[in-house]
Motif scaffolding. Structure first.
Motif, short mmCIF file in Angstrom:
data_model
loop_
_atom_site.label_atom_id
_atom_site.label_comp_id
_atom_site.label_asym_id
_atom_site.label_seq_id
_atom_site.Cartn_x
_atom_site.Cartn_y
_atom_site.Cartn_z
N PRO A 25 -13.44 28.81 -43.32
CA PRO A 25 -13.70 29.73 -42.20
C PRO A 25 -14.66 30.85 -42.63
N ILE A 26 -15.07 31.62 -41.66
CA ILE A 26 -15.91 32.78 -41.94
C ILE A 26 -15.08 33.80 -42.70
N SER A 27 -15.67 34.41 -43.71
CA SER A 27 -14.88 35.09 -44.74
C SER A 27 -14.07 36.27 -44.23
N ASN A 28 -14.54 37.02 -43.29
CA ASN A 28 -13.78 38.20 -42.86
C ASN A 28 -12.91 37.91 -41.62
N HIS A 29 -12.80 36.65 -41.26
CA HIS A 29 -11.99 36.30 -40.10
C HIS A 29 -10.52 36.21 -40.49
N LEU A 30 -9.67 36.47 -39.49
CA LEU A 30 -8.25 36.56 -39.76
C LEU A 30 -7.45 35.39 -39.17
N TYR A 31 -7.97 34.81 -38.09
CA TYR A 31 -7.26 33.74 -37.40
C TYR A 31 -8.01 32.43 -37.60
N PHE A 32 -7.25 31.38 -37.84
CA PHE A 32 -7.85 30.07 -38.06
C PHE A 32 -7.17 29.07 -37.14
N TYR A 33 -7.94 28.07 -36.75
CA TYR A 33 -7.45 27.11 -35.76
C TYR A 33 -7.91 25.70 -36.11
N TRP A 34 -7.14 24.74 -35.67
CA TRP A 34 -7.60 23.35 -35.61
C TRP A 34 -7.47 22.87 -34.17
N TYR A 35 -8.54 22.24 -33.71
CA TYR A 35 -8.59 21.59 -32.41
C TYR A 35 -9.02 20.15 -32.66
N ARG A 36 -8.73 19.30 -31.70
CA ARG A 36 -9.27 17.94 -31.82
C ARG A 36 -9.83 17.50 -30.48
N GLN A 37 -10.75 16.54 -30.56
CA GLN A 37 -11.37 16.02 -29.34
C GLN A 37 -11.46 14.51 -29.47
N VAL A 47 -3.24 23.82 -33.68
CA VAL A 47 -2.47 24.81 -34.42
C VAL A 47 -3.33 26.06 -34.66
N SER A 48 -2.66 27.19 -34.72
CA SER A 48 -3.32 28.42 -35.15
C SER A 48 -2.58 28.97 -36.37
N PHE A 49 -3.31 29.72 -37.17
CA PHE A 49 -2.80 30.14 -38.48
C PHE A 49 -3.22 31.56 -38.72
N ILE A 60 1.27 18.30 -29.88
CA ILE A 60 0.57 17.25 -30.64
C ILE A 60 0.86 17.41 -32.13
N PHE A 61 1.00 18.62 -32.57
CA PHE A 61 1.14 18.95 -33.99
C PHE A 61 2.57 18.67 -34.42
N ASP A 62 2.85 17.39 -34.65
CA ASP A 62 4.21 17.01 -35.03
C ASP A 62 4.33 16.96 -36.56
N ASP A 63 5.40 16.37 -37.03
CA ASP A 63 5.72 16.41 -38.46
C ASP A 63 4.69 15.71 -39.34
N GLN A 64 3.83 14.89 -38.77
CA GLN A 64 2.84 14.22 -39.61
C GLN A 64 1.67 15.16 -39.95
N PHE A 65 1.59 16.28 -39.26
CA PHE A 65 0.52 17.23 -39.49
C PHE A 65 1.01 18.41 -40.31
N SER A 66 0.13 18.95 -41.14
CA SER A 66 0.44 20.21 -41.82
C SER A 66 -0.88 20.93 -42.09
N VAL A 67 -0.79 22.24 -42.22
CA VAL A 67 -1.96 23.04 -42.55
C VAL A 67 -1.63 23.91 -43.76
N GLU A 68 -2.70 24.27 -44.45
CA GLU A 68 -2.52 25.05 -45.66
C GLU A 68 -3.77 25.87 -45.92
N ARG A 69 -3.56 27.03 -46.52
CA ARG A 69 -4.70 27.81 -46.98
C ARG A 69 -4.49 27.99 -48.49
N PRO A 70 -4.90 27.01 -49.24
CA PRO A 70 -4.47 26.94 -50.65
C PRO A 70 -5.05 28.00 -51.56
#
Lengths: 115, 112
Positions: A25-37, A47-49, A60-70
């Motif tokens: 993401p852009i470095s000074n941004h605070l909110y992150f998202y995933w969308y799909r098409q 999801v938003s993070f 849509i974001f069920d147990d098979q999905f996960s997000v991380e900011r490692p």
């Protein structure tokens, strides 16, 4: 001009395999998202993070999905066991504010093809 | 329920003409945004209009918002071949979920 970058641009995988899509993401941004098409269909929220945790997720974001900011710069979407219907374009986005009063900045997307 | 539902249409116009597309939504909103997507590319933010605004301009873009009818329109004046793209509206709902809800998009083709 700062931009959201996504890798890979295209990934082909076998059904049942795990996939990790990466975003910077852009470095000074605070909110992150995933969308799909899905091809020819709507852009769907996944999801938003914020503040290192999921802020909101869709049905849509069920147990098979996960997000991380490692590591403080990357933001990843993992799909544990891909299905044919997961084939879509996945977009990462970020925003500066802690709400939606401003624009979202989108990456160019990662095209996922599940065979 | 889905918000940000454009009137599904594919618009084909000659360069120099104006292109108008519409969007309707179902619930009260904080703001409505329009995005553009070139084929196979990411979404690019064009303009944001807040719920207390009725009209907004940005360059060749004009957006209107009618909260009583829950609808918005995007006008592109003096279209150019480079305006060929899909255009999406997205709504930020006033209550409930903190997410942008996108419509299906309007495909615009500008013929040189």
């Amino acid at each position: 001009e700062p931009e959201v970058t996504q890798t890979p641009s295209h990934q082909v995988t076998q059904m049942g395999q795990e996939v990790i899509l990466r975003c910077v993401p852009i470095s000074n941004h605070l909110y992150f998202y995933w969308y799909r098409q899905i091809l020819g269909q709507k852009v769907e929220f996944l999801v938003s993070f914020y503040n290192n945790e999921i802020s909101e997720k869709s049905e849509i974001f069920d147990d098979q999905f996960s997000v991380e900011r490692p590591d403080g710069s990357n933001f990843t979407l993992k799909i544990r066991s891909t299905k044919l219907e997961d084939s879509a374009m996945y977009f990462c986005a970020s925003s500066e504010g802690i709400d939606l009063t401003g624009e979202l900045f989108f990456g160019e997307g990662s095209r996922l093809t599940v065979l | 329920s889905q918000q940000g539902e454009e009137d599904p249409q594919a618009l084909s116009i000659q360069e120099g003409e104006n292109a108008t597309m519409n969007c309707s939504y179902k619930t009260s909103i904080n703001n409505l945004q329009w995005y553009r997507q070139n084929s196979g590319r990411g979404l690019v933010h064009l303009i944001l209009i807040r719920s207390n605004e009725r009209e907004k301009h940005s360059g060749r873009l004009r957006v209107t918002l009618d909260t009583s009818k829950k609808s918005s329109s995007l006008l592109i004046t003096a279209s150019r071949a480079a305006d060929t793209a899909s255009y999406f509206c997205a709504t930020d709902p006033l209550y409930g979920n903190n997410r942008l809800a996108f419509g299906k998009g309007n495909q615009v083709v500008v013929i040189p």
